[in-house]
Each structure stands twice: as C-alpha cells, then as structure tokens.
Scaffold this motif. Sequence first.
Motif, short mmCIF file in Angstrom:
data_model
loop_
_atom_site.label_atom_id
_atom_site.label_comp_id
_atom_site.label_asym_id
_atom_site.label_seq_id
_atom_site.Cartn_x
_atom_site.Cartn_y
_atom_site.Cartn_z
N ARG A 23 -5.03 2.30 7.05
CA ARG A 23 -5.60 1.04 6.57
C ARG A 23 -4.62 -0.11 6.80
O ARG A 23 -5.01 -1.21 7.18
CB ARG A 23 -5.94 1.16 5.09
N SER A 73 1.99 6.14 -5.21
CA SER A 73 0.83 5.25 -5.42
C SER A 73 1.24 3.92 -5.99
O SER A 73 2.15 3.75 -6.69
CB SER A 73 -0.15 5.91 -6.38
N LEU A 89 0.83 -1.20 0.00
CA LEU A 89 0.00 0.00 0.00
C LEU A 89 0.87 1.25 0.00
O LEU A 89 1.98 1.24 0.52
CB LEU A 89 -0.89 0.02 1.25
N GLU A 118 0.10 6.85 2.07
CA GLU A 118 -1.16 7.54 2.37
C GLU A 118 -2.20 6.59 2.99
O GLU A 118 -3.14 7.04 3.62
CB GLU A 118 -1.74 8.17 1.10
N GLU A 119 -2.02 5.30 2.80
CA GLU A 119 -2.97 4.32 3.34
C GLU A 119 -2.45 3.66 4.62
O GLU A 119 -2.87 2.55 4.97
CB GLU A 119 -3.32 3.28 2.29
#
Length: 97
Positions: A77, A97, A70, A73-74
């Motif tokens: 999560r 990303s 990931l 930014e995640e």
Amino acid sequence: MVIDAAGRPRTVEAVRDGGRCVSLTPFAVPDPERSVDVEVYGVRTDPAMLDTPARRVEDGHPALRIARVLPFEEAPRAHALPEAGGTRGKIVLTPGS
C-alpha cells in the motif's frame, strides 16, 4: 552463485562446491565452506557521521513532510499511494502496528 541481499548466511548452503556466494549485507556474512568463495559488498554505517544530520532533523531542520505512517505489513500500500498521485510528503514504514 548465490547473491544474498537479505542477510541470510545459510544461503551459502545452496551454492555448489567451488561456487561463489556474494553477500550484500556486511553484518551477516556466511563462513566460507566447501571451497565456496565468499565476497562481501555493502555499506557500513558510521553512527558518528550520522549524528549531525540526526540532530538537525530533531531540531526541525530540515522540516520533514510525512504524509502517512504505516506498518511494514502495509508496504504494498505504501508503494501504491504515491503512484496513485496526490500524496504530499513521505510514506514512513515502521515495525509493528
């Protein structure tokens, strides 16, 4: 006193005269100023020491089980996935990303 764990040397500006600034990032230590005592704690990496384990990983020993990759930014999560259960392997965070 300020404890800088983010590598932001300008945090020394938040310390009162005669105070203390503790840096946990030896790569970004503030310059002492206004009689502020600067202390440094941290770990310095040694590329030569990391060479052998890196080569072993490249050769597939030990085999790494990666459950998911990931972007940074995640990160929330990434923390929630293992807590929810059912995740087998590591969650890897990568820039971009």
